[in-house]
Design a protein around this motif. Structure first.
Motif, PDB file in Angstrom:
ATOM      1  N   LYS A 295       0.833  -1.199   0.000  1.00 16.79           N
ATOM      2  CA  LYS A 295       0.000   0.000   0.000  1.00 16.79           C
ATOM      3  C   LYS A 295       0.866   1.246   0.000  1.00 16.79           C
ATOM      4  O   LYS A 295       2.021   1.221   0.455  1.00 16.79           O
ATOM      5  N   GLY A 296       0.291   2.320  -0.511  1.00 16.70           N
ATOM      6  CA  GLY A 296       0.960   3.609  -0.451  1.00 16.70           C
ATOM      7  C   GLY A 296       0.484   4.401   0.754  1.00 16.70           C
ATOM      8  O   GLY A 296      -0.340   3.945   1.553  1.00 16.70           O
ATOM      9  N   THR A 297       1.005   5.604   0.893  1.00 15.19           N
ATOM     10  CA  THR A 297       0.636   6.508   1.986  1.00 15.19           C
ATOM     11  C   THR A 297       0.081   7.785   1.389  1.00 15.19           C
ATOM     12  O   THR A 297       0.578   8.265   0.371  1.00 15.19           O
ATOM     13  N   GLN A 298      -0.971   8.332   2.022  1.00 15.95           N
ATOM     14  CA  GLN A 298      -1.548   9.585   1.538  1.00 15.95           C
ATOM     15  C   GLN A 298      -0.550  10.718   1.742  1.00 15.95           C
ATOM     16  O   GLN A 298       0.072  10.835   2.798  1.00 15.95           O
ATOM     17  N   ALA A 299      -0.409  11.555   0.727  1.00 16.05           N
ATOM     18  CA  ALA A 299       0.528  12.677   0.783  1.00 16.05           C
ATOM     19  C   ALA A 299      -0.208  13.970   0.487  1.00 16.05           C
ATOM     20  O   ALA A 299      -1.231  13.969  -0.215  1.00 16.05           O
ATOM     21  N   PRO A 300       0.276  15.102   1.000  1.00 10.24           N
ATOM     22  CA  PRO A 300      -0.335  16.391   0.651  1.00 10.24           C
ATOM     23  C   PRO A 300      -0.312  16.590  -0.862  1.00 10.24           C
ATOM     24  O   PRO A 300       0.608  16.149  -1.550  1.00 10.24           O
ATOM     25  N   ALA A 301      -1.315  17.261  -1.371  1.00  5.86           N
ATOM     26  CA  ALA A 301      -1.418  17.469  -2.821  1.00  5.86           C
ATOM     27  C   ALA A 301      -0.194  18.194  -3.375  1.00  5.86           C
ATOM     28  O   ALA A 301       0.175  18.020  -4.539  1.00  5.86           O
ATOM     29  N   ASP A 302       0.446  19.021  -2.528  1.00 10.13           N
ATOM     30  CA  ASP A 302       1.599  19.795  -2.991  1.00 10.13           C
ATOM     31  C   ASP A 302       2.931  19.084  -2.757  1.00 10.13           C
ATOM     32  O   ASP A 302       3.986  19.726  -2.768  1.00 10.13           O
ATOM     33  N   VAL A 303       2.910  17.776  -2.541  1.00 10.27           N
ATOM     34  CA  VAL A 303       4.155  17.059  -2.293  1.00 10.27           C
ATOM     35  C   VAL A 303       5.135  17.236  -3.444  1.00 10.27           C
ATOM     36  O   VAL A 303       6.358  17.152  -3.267  1.00 10.27           O
TER      37      VAL A 303
ATOM     38  N   THR B 272       0.530   4.340  -5.928  1.00  4.93           N
ATOM     39  CA  THR B 272      -0.534   3.351  -5.824  1.00  4.93           C
ATOM     40  C   THR B 272      -1.901   4.005  -5.997  1.00  4.93           C
ATOM     41  O   THR B 272      -2.021   5.227  -6.093  1.00  4.93           O
ATOM     42  N   LYS B 273      -2.923   3.152  -6.051  1.00  5.10           N
ATOM     43  CA  LYS B 273      -4.327   3.587  -6.188  1.00  5.10           C
ATOM     44  C   LYS B 273      -4.541   4.462  -7.427  1.00  5.10           C
ATOM     45  O   LYS B 273      -5.279   5.453  -7.407  1.00  5.10           O
TER      46      LYS B 273
ATOM     47  N   LEU C 246      10.686   2.526 -11.222  1.00  6.17           N
ATOM     48  CA  LEU C 246       9.296   2.964 -11.360  1.00  6.17           C
ATOM     49  C   LEU C 246       8.363   1.843 -10.931  1.00  6.17           C
ATOM     50  O   LEU C 246       8.503   0.694 -11.376  1.00  6.17           O
ATOM     51  N   GLY C 247       7.426   2.183 -10.048  1.00  7.32           N
ATOM     52  CA  GLY C 247       6.394   1.238  -9.638  1.00  7.32           C
ATOM     53  C   GLY C 247       5.023   1.883  -9.744  1.00  7.32           C
ATOM     54  O   GLY C 247       4.815   2.992  -9.238  1.00  7.32           O
ATOM     55  N   ILE C 248       4.091   1.209 -10.419  1.00  4.39           N
ATOM     56  CA  ILE C 248       2.722   1.721 -10.573  1.00  4.39           C
ATOM     57  C   ILE C 248       1.752   0.607 -10.194  1.00  4.39           C
ATOM     58  O   ILE C 248       1.848  -0.515 -10.702  1.00  4.39           O
ATOM     59  N   LYS C 249       0.819   0.955  -9.303  1.00  7.33           N
ATOM     60  CA  LYS C 249      -0.202  -0.006  -8.884  1.00  7.33           C
ATOM     61  C   LYS C 249      -1.574   0.634  -9.032  1.00  7.33           C
ATOM     62  O   LYS C 249      -1.792   1.755  -8.572  1.00  7.33           O
ATOM     63  N   VAL C 250      -2.495  -0.083  -9.666  1.00 10.11           N
ATOM     64  CA  VAL C 250      -3.838   0.460  -9.882  1.00 10.11           C
ATOM     65  C   VAL C 250      -4.660   0.320  -8.615  1.00 10.11           C
ATOM     66  O   VAL C 250      -4.255  -0.315  -7.633  1.00 10.11           O
ATOM     67  N   SER C 251      -5.865   0.923  -8.614  1.00  4.94           N
ATOM     68  CA  SER C 251      -6.657   1.006  -7.391  1.00  4.94           C
ATOM     69  C   SER C 251      -7.289  -0.316  -6.991  1.00  4.94           C
ATOM     70  O   SER C 251      -7.538  -0.555  -5.817  1.00  4.94           O
ATOM     71  N   ASN C 252      -7.577  -1.197  -7.962  1.00  5.59           N
ATOM     72  CA  ASN C 252      -8.097  -2.521  -7.609  1.00  5.59           C
ATOM     73  C   ASN C 252      -7.746  -3.503  -8.727  1.00  5.59           C
ATOM     74  O   ASN C 252      -7.361  -3.110  -9.823  1.00  5.59           O
ATOM     75  N   GLU C 253      -7.914  -4.794  -8.455  1.00  8.02           N
ATOM     76  CA  GLU C 253      -7.426  -5.801  -9.395  1.00  8.02           C
ATOM     77  C   GLU C 253      -8.263  -5.925 -10.655  1.00  8.02           C
ATOM     78  O   GLU C 253      -7.872  -6.632 -11.587  1.00  8.02           O
ATOM     79  N   GLU C 254      -9.386  -5.224 -10.724  1.00  8.16           N
ATOM     80  CA  GLU C 254     -10.203  -5.255 -11.941  1.00  8.16           C
ATOM     81  C   GLU C 254      -9.909  -4.087 -12.877  1.00  8.16           C
ATOM     82  O   GLU C 254     -10.326  -4.090 -14.023  1.00  8.16           O
TER      83      GLU C 254
END
Length: 865
Positions: free
Chosen positions: A627-635, A669-670, A692-700
């Motif tokens: 899982k990822g972590t929520q970050a401020p929009a201005d990160v 992620t997500k 580079l790592g990219i993960k979509v929000s769900n497996e569908e």
């Protein structure tokens, strides 16, 4: 090690001169003088490291350089601490308050002048005592001669004194006497003291070999050699046993004549030559010319500590044998032969058997150490008290007992052969507790890079051999690299810059000069608060400490550059985190922190932000395990970030991440299908990106990854986590890619045809990546060394064509429940070292256990279920 201290101080001075140029005033000149003096010393320090063995004058000089460097660092940190501390009030009043709290500049200038005078005096001292005329290594040549004699003594060990090498000796005899007519090189590789020379000597002395070959030579090469001298020794070894006259002018022969003499002698013969203790990978290129490559079945055997030398392409036939440590029962048998030599039965008394096993645990199957410790114990009374005393003071015994000098000397050869920066990296291991498993991306990895600016990366998980760790500990203490707290302070006083706490925190006594600490590692489970007095700390590692809250003292560590909270129970970061304005690395991976505070945007010097979380880990990995972590929009405004892994996607981040042009690593992620095109456009702007790592929000979700028409040109590692309709066409442009991970791709077509041409691919992991029944490795994968196939629900057939994946060393097959047999063609993978099966089908287990598949994998050193 002083060169590292000088390097760091020079860097700090340069940084100070750049950042505070307008405020330094007259002090700037003093800093510049010190910088120039230290830079002139720096080149000599590398030489001094090689010259200082048993030379007290050089040793003392190095200590003085290190200590004065620490003095300069203290002044720099104090100065920047006061310069950068925010005033309590604003306006003129605030400025005045800040000013009166500054150290007086003339006081700083005076102190700097004193230090500069000390540095000049130290430099003059080195010239006065003529350090540059001291021979390299001191008595190292004598030590090398002693080690050579010790190695050649293996030729005279009786077979009754050998344990646990019968099968390995038989293997060498088979390779020596097989029907292969071409000249063949047989390499035996293992760490110092592992018994390489003893094993080769047993085969070399056998009557089978004596009868099979016409002529023989045993040459110990070692670290320093002249190729002409090696040729002279080989000629003598070859001529004398054959009762041929050694040329009278041998000592004066030049290179060409030596080679001509040797080739003429060996050309008609079936010869065997042992090159013992090879350190130089270029030796073969130099010596090969003297060994004619006929069709008589000649053999060259070499022993080496370096696996790169053993696996070198010799241009002829070759075999490599990796020497394994002795098993526990074999180790105990060998130990008893030495420790109880006066006992006719050589049996360990029951009351001492547990201690004997503990001592053998220190040796970890290393024959040299077992024999040496056995010899030491043979001089002790056969009582539990005496044997326990040796075990409890093992580190002291290894460093000071003459009976263990052989162990220390042979292990030190490996240490002394390292480049300077890797010596420091090796000593850095002493910071970590015994039996600590170090992983890629661990605090050793990031911490070492931050402290030295150099990489000390591990390709795999590793744990240091106990004896090498003891060597690192004793050398580290001598070099004052780190103070280890293990119930008591290892070194009182001094100018310790690093502290590693290994045992209970209760009633800890840290000794003096704690204010000078710059690095603190904590490896205990009862810490609730930090010790006081660390206000100038630069590096804080609390990995695995079971705290659920960041200690209040942390946000006051203004000098902090590195903060590791990995694997703690911390749930949130303090809102005042932004006070750590010098922070460069923040690692909160595998914690319970779900979102980053807005204050993180104040950390404008932040370079590494590691934030990934782990979901539930079942027997069968799930889609949500990372899982990822929520970050401020201005990160994205953290413009100095190089590593950002992993954060959750949102509209602003997806649009703006392309502005983070310094990024070399990003994990996100997500990601939703509708955001993929914009994310791909941002990623195409990150021209420095390597991971580079990219993960979509769900497996569908099925992202359109083909939208990335221009991938970053330097990309080395790619992890796509989510459903794919097909392998994107841009994969074929990834010429620098070394690692590829496809997870939950659930492709309907075999993906191998689209990736087999990647020229530099070394590691490939496919997890639930393909819904088909058959995987066919029919071409390519020339550099692939590690392959993992996991969670293939329908896969029942794997085919490997001859000549495909020729370099593969590791093969993992996990949760492939429909796979009933081993891959067809696995027998072609001659470099395969490890096969690991997890949750294998009943039929596959039966094939392995019954021996049906044994002929396919009999060449593998390791197979694990």
């Amino acid at each position: 090690m002083a060169e590292g201290a000088v390097e760091a101080v020079v860097g700090n001075i340069l940084s100070l001169l750049e950042r505070e140029a307008s405020l330094l005033g007259g002090v700037r000149h003093e800093f510049n003088k010190i910088k120039r003096e230290l830079q002139s010393m720096r080149s000599f320090l590398g030489d001094a490291d090689r010259r200082r063995h048993n030379n007290e004058g050089v040793n003392e000089w190095v200590v003085q350089v290190r200590d004065v460097s620490y003095d300069v660092e203290d002044i720099i940190d104090e100065f920047t601490y006061h310069m950068d501390s925010p005033p309590k009030r604003s306006g003129f009043r605030g400025f005045f308050l800040k000013t009166i709290h500054l150290p007086k500049k003339h006081q700083i200038a005076t102190k700097l002048q004193e230090i500069n005078n000390d540095i000049i005096a130290i430099s003059e001292r080195s010239k006065r005592y003529g350090f540059e005329r001291i021979e390299e290594g001191g008595d190292s040549h004598e030590a090398l001669g002693w080690v050579r004699n010790h190695g050649e003594s293996s030729l005279f060990i009786e077979d009754d004194d050998l344990v646990g090498i019968e099968q390995e000796s038989d293997l060498l005899l088979k390779w020596l006497t097989d029907e292969q007519p071409q000249r063949t090189v047989i390499s035996v590789v293992g760490m110092g003291g592992s018994g390489k020379t003893t094993l080769v000597a047993k085969a070399y002395k056998s009557q089978i070999v004596k009868q099979h070959f016409d002529s023989y030579a045993w040459i110990t090469v070692s670290q320093t050699y002249a190729i002409e001298d090696l040729f002279r020794r080989i000629i003598r070894e070859q001529f004398e046993p054959n009762k041929e006259m050694v040329p009278m002018d041998l000592s004066s022969m030049y290179y060409r004549k030596l080679v001509e003499t040797l080739v003429n002698f060996l050309q008609p013969k079936r010869y065997v030559i042992v090159l013992d203790d090879v350190w130089d990978i270029n030796l073969w290129r130099k010596i090969n010319v003297g060994f004619p490559n006929g069709t008589n079945g000649s053999r060259i055997m070499l022993t080496t500590r370096n696996k790169d030398i053993a696996s070198f392409s010799f241009g002829v036939g070759s075999h490599v044998h990796h020497l394994k440590p002795l098993r526990q029962t074999e180790a105990l048998t060998l130990f008893c032969k030495r420790a109880l030599s006066s006992d006719p039965n050589r049996l360990c008394p029951p009351e001492l058997e547990a201690l004997a096993r503990d001592l053998m645990g220190k040796c970890e199957g290393l024959p040299l150490a077992i024999v040496a410790i056995g010899g030491l114990m043979s001089t002790k009374d056969k009582t539990e008290y005496e044997w326990r005393k040796v075990y409890d003071t093992f580190n002291w015994e290894l460093s000071n007992n003459p009976m263990l000098e052989v162990v220390k000397s042979i292990l030190l050869l490996s240490y002394n052969d390292l480049p300077y920066h890797l010596k420091r990296c090796f000593l850095y291991y002493s910071i970590f507790p015994e039996d600590c498993i170090l992983e890629r991306g661990s605090s050793l990895d990031y911490g070492w890079q931050k402290e030295t600016g150099k990489h000390c990366r591990m390709e795999i998980e590793c744990r240091m051999h106990d004896l090498m760790r003891e060597l690192a500990l004793s050398t580290s203490e001598k070099e004052n690299l780190c103070t280890i707290y293990a119930g008591r302070v290892a070194r009182e006083g001094g100018k310790a810059r690093r502290l590693s706490i290994h045992t209970s925190y209760a009633n800890i006594q840290l000794g003096t000069n704690i204010s000078q600490l710059r690095t603190l590692f904590v490896f205990i489970n009862d810490m609730t608060e930090l010790p006081s007095g660390f206000r100038l700390l630069r590096f804080l590692d609390l990995e695995g400490v079971p705290i659920d809250k960041v200690p209040d003292e942390v946000v006051d560590l203004f000098n902090l550059r590195y903060l590791n909270l990995r694997k703690t129970q911390v749930k949130e970061l303090p809102k005042s985190l932004g006070r750590l304005r010098n922070l460069e690395t923040l690692d909160i991976s595998e914690t319970k922190v779900e979102s980053l505070p807005s204050g993180i945007l104040k950390l404008q010097r932040l370079q590494h932000l590691i934030t990934y979380r782990l979901g539930s880990v079942d027997e069968l990995p799930t889609f949500d395990r990372i899982k990822g972590t929520q970050a401020p929009a201005d990160v994205w405004k953290l413009k100095n970030l190089q590593v950002l892994c992993c954060i959750e996607a949102n509209c602003d981040i997806v649009k703006q991440v392309g502005n983070m042009t310094q990024l070399t690593t990003i994990g996100i992620t997500k990601v939703r299908e509708g955001e993929v095109i914009e994310l791909c456009a941002s990623i195409s702007r990150l021209r420095l990106l390597r991971r580079l790592g990219i993960k979509v929000s769900n497996e569908e979700e099925c992202p359109r990854m083909d939208a990335l028409s221009s991938p970053p040109p330097l990309l080395q590692t790619l992890h796509l986590f989510g459903k794919l309709e097909k392998v994107p066409l841009w994969f074929r442009s990834l010429q620098n890619l070394t690692q590829l991970y496809l997870s939950w791709s659930r492709l309907t077509e075999d993906p191998l045809s689209d990736i087999h041409t990647l020229p530099n691919l070394v590691k490939l992991e496919l997890e639930n990546a393909y819904d088909g029944r058959k995987l066919w490795f029919q071409a390519g994968f020339l550099k692939l060394k590690s392959l993992a196939l996991a969670n293939f629900p329908q896969l029942n057939d794997i085919l490997i064509e001859k000549g495909v994946i020729p370099s593969l060393k590791v093969l993992h097959l996990y949760w492939c429940v429909e796979l009933k047999t081993l891959p067809v063609g696995i027998e072609y993978l001659r470099n395969l070292q490890l096969l690991q099966l997890r949750s294998a089908s009943k039929e596959l287990k039966e094939c392995m256990e019954s021996g049906v598949d044994h002929p396919k994998v009999q060449h593998l050193p390791q197979i694990f279920f």
